[in-house]
Write a protein that holds these residues in place. Sequence first.
Motif, PDB file in Angstrom:
ATOM      1  N   LEU A  30      -2.587   5.602  -8.838  1.00  0.00           N
ATOM      2  CA  LEU A  30      -2.765   4.553  -7.829  1.00  0.00           C
ATOM      3  C   LEU A  30      -3.990   3.656  -8.024  1.00  0.00           C
ATOM      4  CD1 LEU A  30      -1.840   6.444  -4.529  1.00  0.00           C
ATOM      5  CD2 LEU A  30      -0.332   5.167  -6.063  1.00  0.00           C
ATOM      6  N   PHE A  31      -5.054   4.189  -8.606  1.00  0.00           N
ATOM      7  CA  PHE A  31      -6.311   3.443  -8.526  1.00  0.00           C
ATOM      8  C   PHE A  31      -6.999   3.151  -9.854  1.00  0.00           C
ATOM      9  CE2 PHE A  31      -6.630   6.477  -4.740  1.00  0.00           C
ATOM     10  CZ  PHE A  31      -6.039   5.594  -3.860  1.00  0.00           C
TER      11      PHE A  31
ATOM     12  N   LYS B 216       0.828  -1.211   0.000  1.00  0.00           N
ATOM     13  CA  LYS B 216       0.000   0.000   0.000  1.00  0.00           C
ATOM     14  C   LYS B 216       0.862   1.260   0.000  1.00  0.00           C
ATOM     15  CE  LYS B 216      -4.058   2.146   1.825  1.00  0.00           C
ATOM     16  NZ  LYS B 216      -4.315   2.509   0.422  1.00  0.00           N
TER      17      LYS B 216
ATOM     18  N   ASP C 118     -10.865 -11.640  -8.332  1.00  0.00           N
ATOM     19  CA  ASP C 118     -11.930 -10.831  -8.924  1.00  0.00           C
ATOM     20  C   ASP C 118     -11.373  -9.436  -9.155  1.00  0.00           C
ATOM     21  OD1 ASP C 118     -11.924  -9.503  -6.527  1.00  0.00           O
ATOM     22  OD2 ASP C 118     -13.849 -10.312  -5.831  1.00  0.00           O
ATOM     23  N   MET C 119     -12.269  -8.501  -9.464  1.00  0.00           N
ATOM     24  CA  MET C 119     -11.794  -7.182  -9.829  1.00  0.00           C
ATOM     25  C   MET C 119     -11.024  -6.482  -8.719  1.00  0.00           C
ATOM     26  SD  MET C 119     -14.212  -4.976 -12.237  1.00  0.00           S
ATOM     27  CE  MET C 119     -15.395  -5.004 -10.982  1.00  0.00           C
ATOM     28  N   ARG C 120     -11.333  -6.837  -7.477  1.00  0.00           N
ATOM     29  CA  ARG C 120     -10.665  -6.136  -6.378  1.00  0.00           C
ATOM     30  C   ARG C 120      -9.266  -6.660  -6.124  1.00  0.00           C
ATOM     31  NH1 ARG C 120     -15.795  -6.962  -3.436  1.00  0.00           N
ATOM     32  NH2 ARG C 120     -17.110  -5.377  -4.389  1.00  0.00           N
ATOM     33  N   GLY C 121      -9.029  -7.923  -6.463  1.00  0.00           N
ATOM     34  CA  GLY C 121      -7.690  -8.445  -6.202  1.00  0.00           C
ATOM     35  C   GLY C 121      -7.555  -9.883  -6.635  1.00  0.00           C
ATOM     36  N   GLY C 122      -6.311 -10.305  -6.789  1.00  0.00           N
ATOM     37  CA  GLY C 122      -6.035 -11.670  -7.211  1.00  0.00           C
ATOM     38  C   GLY C 122      -5.983 -12.609  -6.020  1.00  0.00           C
TER      39      GLY C 122
ATOM     40  N   GLU D 126     -14.361   1.495   0.386  1.00  0.00           N
ATOM     41  CA  GLU D 126     -13.694   0.290  -0.087  1.00  0.00           C
ATOM     42  C   GLU D 126     -14.386  -0.946   0.448  1.00  0.00           C
ATOM     43  OE1 GLU D 126     -11.385  -0.558  -2.135  1.00  0.00           O
ATOM     44  OE2 GLU D 126     -11.138   1.519  -2.728  1.00  0.00           O
ATOM     45  N   ILE D 127     -14.676  -1.861  -0.407  1.00  0.00           N
ATOM     46  CA  ILE D 127     -15.059  -3.187   0.031  1.00  0.00           C
ATOM     47  C   ILE D 127     -13.742  -3.950   0.186  1.00  0.00           C
ATOM     48  CG2 ILE D 127     -16.388  -5.250  -0.567  1.00  0.00           C
ATOM     49  CD1 ILE D 127     -18.063  -2.661  -0.196  1.00  0.00           C
TER      50      ILE D 127
ATOM     51  N   ARG E  36     -12.073  -1.417 -16.713  1.00  0.00           N
ATOM     52  CA  ARG E  36     -11.792  -2.825 -17.032  1.00  0.00           C
ATOM     53  C   ARG E  36     -12.908  -3.411 -17.880  1.00  0.00           C
ATOM     54  NH1 ARG E  36      -8.550  -4.686 -11.821  1.00  0.00           N
ATOM     55  NH2 ARG E  36      -8.549  -6.661 -12.906  1.00  0.00           N
TER      56      ARG E  36
ATOM     57  N   SER F 295      -1.785  -1.694  -4.715  1.00  0.00           N
ATOM     58  CA  SER F 295      -1.011  -2.381  -3.677  1.00  0.00           C
ATOM     59  C   SER F 295      -0.554  -3.725  -4.215  1.00  0.00           C
ATOM     60  CB  SER F 295      -1.887  -2.608  -2.440  1.00  0.00           C
ATOM     61  OG  SER F 295      -2.478  -1.407  -2.045  1.00  0.00           O
ATOM     62  N   GLU F 296      -1.452  -4.371  -4.934  1.00  0.00           N
ATOM     63  CA  GLU F 296      -1.150  -5.706  -5.440  1.00  0.00           C
ATOM     64  C   GLU F 296       0.013  -5.676  -6.428  1.00  0.00           C
ATOM     65  OE1 GLU F 296      -4.570  -7.732  -6.913  1.00  0.00           O
ATOM     66  OE2 GLU F 296      -3.443  -9.519  -7.478  1.00  0.00           O
TER      67      GLU F 296
ATOM     68  N   GLY G 130     -18.276   2.990  -7.597  1.00  0.00           N
ATOM     69  CA  GLY G 130     -17.919   2.087  -6.509  1.00  0.00           C
ATOM     70  C   GLY G 130     -16.712   1.251  -6.888  1.00  0.00           C
ATOM     71  N   GLU G 131     -16.709   0.735  -8.097  1.00  0.00           N
ATOM     72  CA  GLU G 131     -15.628  -0.157  -8.519  1.00  0.00           C
ATOM     73  C   GLU G 131     -14.614   0.522  -9.439  1.00  0.00           C
ATOM     74  OE1 GLU G 131     -14.813  -2.970  -7.322  1.00  0.00           O
ATOM     75  OE2 GLU G 131     -16.588  -3.400  -6.132  1.00  0.00           O
TER      76      GLU G 131
ATOM     77  N   ARG H  91     -12.328   3.560  -9.156  1.00  0.00           N
ATOM     78  CA  ARG H  91     -11.974   4.334  -7.972  1.00  0.00           C
ATOM     79  C   ARG H  91     -11.289   5.647  -8.302  1.00  0.00           C
ATOM     80  NH1 ARG H  91     -11.499  -0.934  -7.040  1.00  0.00           N
ATOM     81  NH2 ARG H  91     -12.579  -1.673  -5.184  1.00  0.00           N
TER      82      ARG H  91
ATOM     83  N   GLY I 173      -7.928  -2.290   1.563  1.00  0.00           N
ATOM     84  CA  GLY I 173      -8.682  -1.831   0.394  1.00  0.00           C
ATOM     85  C   GLY I 173      -7.759  -0.948  -0.427  1.00  0.00           C
ATOM     86  N   HIS I 174      -8.251  -0.411  -1.511  1.00  0.00           N
ATOM     87  CA  HIS I 174      -7.398   0.441  -2.334  1.00  0.00           C
ATOM     88  C   HIS I 174      -7.331   1.857  -1.774  1.00  0.00           C
ATOM     89  CE1 HIS I 174      -7.015  -2.435  -5.677  1.00  0.00           C
ATOM     90  NE2 HIS I 174      -8.226  -2.814  -5.314  1.00  0.00           N
TER      91      HIS I 174
ATOM     92  N   ASP J   3      -8.033  10.423   0.571  1.00  0.00           N
ATOM     93  CA  ASP J   3      -6.817   9.952  -0.092  1.00  0.00           C
ATOM     94  C   ASP J   3      -5.871  11.099  -0.443  1.00  0.00           C
ATOM     95  OD1 ASP J   3      -7.324   7.032  -0.458  1.00  0.00           O
ATOM     96  OD2 ASP J   3      -9.112   7.826  -1.436  1.00  0.00           O
TER      97      ASP J   3
END
Lengths: 783, 298
Positions: free
Chosen positions: A689-690, A652, B263-267, B194-195, A694, A770-771, A707-708, A710, B188-189, A716
Amino acid sequence: MKAYNVINTRLPRVDGRAKATGDARYAADLSMPGMLYGAMLQSPLAHAKILNIDTSAAKRLPGVRDVVTWKEAGLVKYGVSPARYDEQVFCSDKVRYVGDEVAAVAAIDLETAMEAVSLIKVDYEELPVLLDIGSAMAEGAIAIHEDFPGNISAEVHQEFGNFEEALKECHIVRTDTFTNKRQDGGFLEPQACLARYDLNGNLTLWSSTQSVHYVQRSVAMVLGIPVGKVRVVKPYVGGGFGPKAAVNAMELAACLMSRRTGKPVKMVFSREQVFLHSRARHQFTHELTTGVKKDGTIFALRNVCHLDGGAYSSFGIATIYYAGSLLGAPYKLPNMKYDGYRIYTNKPTCGAQRGHGGVAARAGWEQQLDIIAAELGMDPVEFRLKNMMQTGDVTCNDFNMSSLGMKECLEGVRDGSNWGAKKGKLPKGKGIGVACGFFVSGAGYPIYRSETFHSTATIRLTEDGGGVNLYTASAEIGQGSDTILGQIAAEALGVSLDDVRVHSGDTDFGVDLGAYSSRQTLMSGHAVKMAAEDTKRKVLEALSEQLNVPVEEMDIARGVIVFKKDKPDFSRLRTLYIKEHRGWADQPSGAELTFREAARVAFITGGVIIGNGAYKPGELGGKYKGAAVGTSPAYGCSAQVVEVTVDEETGKVTIDAMTDAHDCGFAINRTNVEGQMQGSLSMGLGEALFEEVRFDEKGRVANASLGEYRIPTALDMPNVKTIIIESDEPNGPFGAKEVGEGAIMPTIPAILNAIYDAVGVRINELPITSERLFAAMKEKRKK
Amino acid sequence: MLLLPKFDYEEPKSLPEALAMLSELKGNGKVIAGGTDLLVNMKKGTVKPAFLVSLRKVEGLREIGGENGGLAIGSHATVSEIADSDRVGSMFPVLARSASCLGSPLIRNRATIGGNIVTARPAADLPPALIVLGAYVELKGKDANRTIPLDGFFTGPGTSVIESGEVLTRIILPSAPPFTGGDYIKIGHRAALEIAIAAAASRLTLDKPDGVIVDARVVLSAVAPTAIHAASAEKALIGQRPSEELFAKAAALAEGDCSPITDMRGGAEYRRDMVNTLVKRTLLKAFNDARDMKGGNA
Ligand SMILES: Cc1cc2nc3c(=O)[nH]c(=O)nc-3n(C[C@H](O)[C@H](O)[C@H](O)COP(=O)(O)OP(=O)(O)OC[C@H]3O[C@@H](n4cnc5c(N)ncnc54)[C@H](O)[C@@H]3O)c2cc1C
């Protein structure tokens, strides 16, 4: 610096009260008696032939007033650049992305309109779906547009100096690839419009747009209505950032259905439709090869860029030029070679977004320059300062830096962030990074070839002399242009901002190309200043006759007449004014002759006082193909320092602090300049960052919601230290130039460079989730 | 365009009235609390209740009060009330911490604890914390009442053992043993809205400040269809003397306890890695608080 009364202040915005209280009305708030609601049928498939469209069930639904397809709308092609008109209001032969417009309905309410849309039956024959550059450019790939085999929507090849020769003199040559992701404009107000075709055949369109002028022309052309009968009005707009800079199919459909039904038709995008319409930032992939001499002189750059354009051209032709032309400066780079390709894919169309075309290139290059500085053993700030252009320098692609406070910006952020005490001295996990950037201050040419003025302005004084009405077709979209133009008018005329009523965003008020390419302050500002000076001259000429004082010996400031020599006896004029306004509460008094009295005299002697201004840029540099994209009367520039913390166990990134310096030439409104800087940083932070639009494997947007998808929240954003640099631009009104877009340029690379400083990894693909960062650190540990 | 479908709306004045109403409506009625889940789902068309029954006029459902040395929280207490409550903060800081990372300040002002439980999202923020605290839920129906552990309440994404005529009235948190501490961390991001990509709640109880672990609870969320126990991690902790090595071992075991998806939020791989980090960190904090008795009850 010259002392001013109205400009270079922190006056509150003229629309502040209306917006803060909810009094401001946006397009979606508008309504009219008898109004119909429109809804659109958009393609569920990314690429398919249309075999048949059956609207009969929709037409039979009670409450439906109109159903239109290409049969009603016609096949006129439109778009942004006339050379690439590749859109129709509705698809006729095939659909090219999920969301391509197929039909529209107008009904007595939205529920009925939406139900009718669901009753339209379309038979499709599915075609291969091309979702990325690779498959679109592959040998034998189907052509998304018949006229463009190979799916190349545009290509650019430019060379300035001689790249290959220059490399021979370079000590360090390195190549890096960098890619960002498709962005969404993320503005808060989805597009909305209300069209009304009246009984005399005049069409008025109220729309959430960045350019009433371009929309007016497109509506007239596509629907075959004389342009003089089309009026486009922009109510308050909740952000645009690029995607609202051209006409959209919804506006055209609303106009068409209003003409056919004789009723006002209102249409509003859902958030999902905003994503489908898109026209925002492309995905860019840059391969950058930079050559630097032993002493740290940046000497050569080769830039190969591929753009994933989506299904149509929109602003993309300009984008592919900007993706090349906006590198080079602010450094003295003598050799630059560029090859750019914009590729059609079966996705929503990309277009212009804040920092048009230059943001990803800048991010990749400024990161690469950091790597090179490290290889040379030079401090990144010193390396940049060594190569910096100065006022008067001209780039290898002929951009004239008629003012350039770049050095001041860089020194400002260096000192303002305490760089020297931090760079290389922060604990592991904490880092600091720097980057620079520049941007045009208004496109030098209109999007269609024309001799037109870019901005006109008119000032009309009220007959009592008490009010100044400013008319401009410029677009206040939240960036503050109404306030800026009001301040310019007030300053140039010599009155207060309170005296000026700004009427903007209406094609009936003149010509203005609109809010894009960071042009309103410089270009509309010039026109307004000229109109105010014209008005002032007319008032003073009238006064001169009455008082027998030469015009040159008078001026207007702070709402009163300034007599440079002896003050004449003006009691006759005052008595006249007081007599005319017997019983009024606010009679002029005191020792000074007021502007109001003078303006009244001018009216009585000459009728309504009207001042006019009109601006277009003078001769600009560049004779090569594509020089029209990037040449501008002036260039803004900026530098940023970002400080981050990286959590090495999660990846992060927390942005701890940002220091930003921007050269806006001259700040008409200091608070507004800072607001644009902060807004740019926030958008850059989000892209860094976000943000990423997709798609699923069928070409459907997978995250078409806020929501998805970001964008940064208030939480932030770090505190930003803003530093305004004023280099006094000779081509700008009062020395002013842009801040709206240029300020975004250094944000992403400064973050990238800070992350490297913190944890020693370089990221070549945005967003730095972060990933992604965690994976990069994991990879590094393995090595 | 997402439009809210038409529905009828009732505001009964007492719980019996509400329960009678819900029972009569059979499956056609739904309780609406803050509406932050329900209205969104109705707009999406995934639920289509003909009637919404609001309990805002029913007294006592927002109270946060003491109960047998623990706490009872009314189902309609808002998440911001819980996050800001001194009582919750001092007795069950884990819950306060999980409440303060739900949604955004605006959402927290509307969202309720009851809604967060009944909605049964796999990534919901309060359930992991509530489960490690050993929470019970009080469910009332027209003819019967029951109080059951929250652990076991969820049966899958969006589903639980609550029946259609039942109302969740209170959440009961039993008092915790001495030398107990806990923590909740969500990844979360963004800093808000954030979910969870992954989240973990842990609670440790020691027999004495420098003693061994007598009770260990580790609950993971967003890495399985519902919030789950990291059972092998828990088992490995109990009876052991706390140490960083022990926590690292437990964290590695927890990775095997979860079944994350991409899923879309993370692997899936990242989520598994984060389970490791989060379990380690929450255990460390839990241990420090338990030893210092700083955490009050947990
Ligand atoms: C923008 C946004 C962000 C969000 N972020 C998060 C987040 O970060 N973390 C998170 O966990 N959640 C999040 N949520 C989801 C939601 O806010 C929470 O789950 C919230 O706690 C739900 O509470 P509510 O009172 O709004 O429930 P409602 O929407 O009113 O109800 C949800 C469900 O529970 C039922 N219900 C509610 N109360 C009772 C009761 N007392 N008895 C029986 N049934 C009941 C309803 O019938 C419905 O089925 C977010 C939602 C939004 C819109």
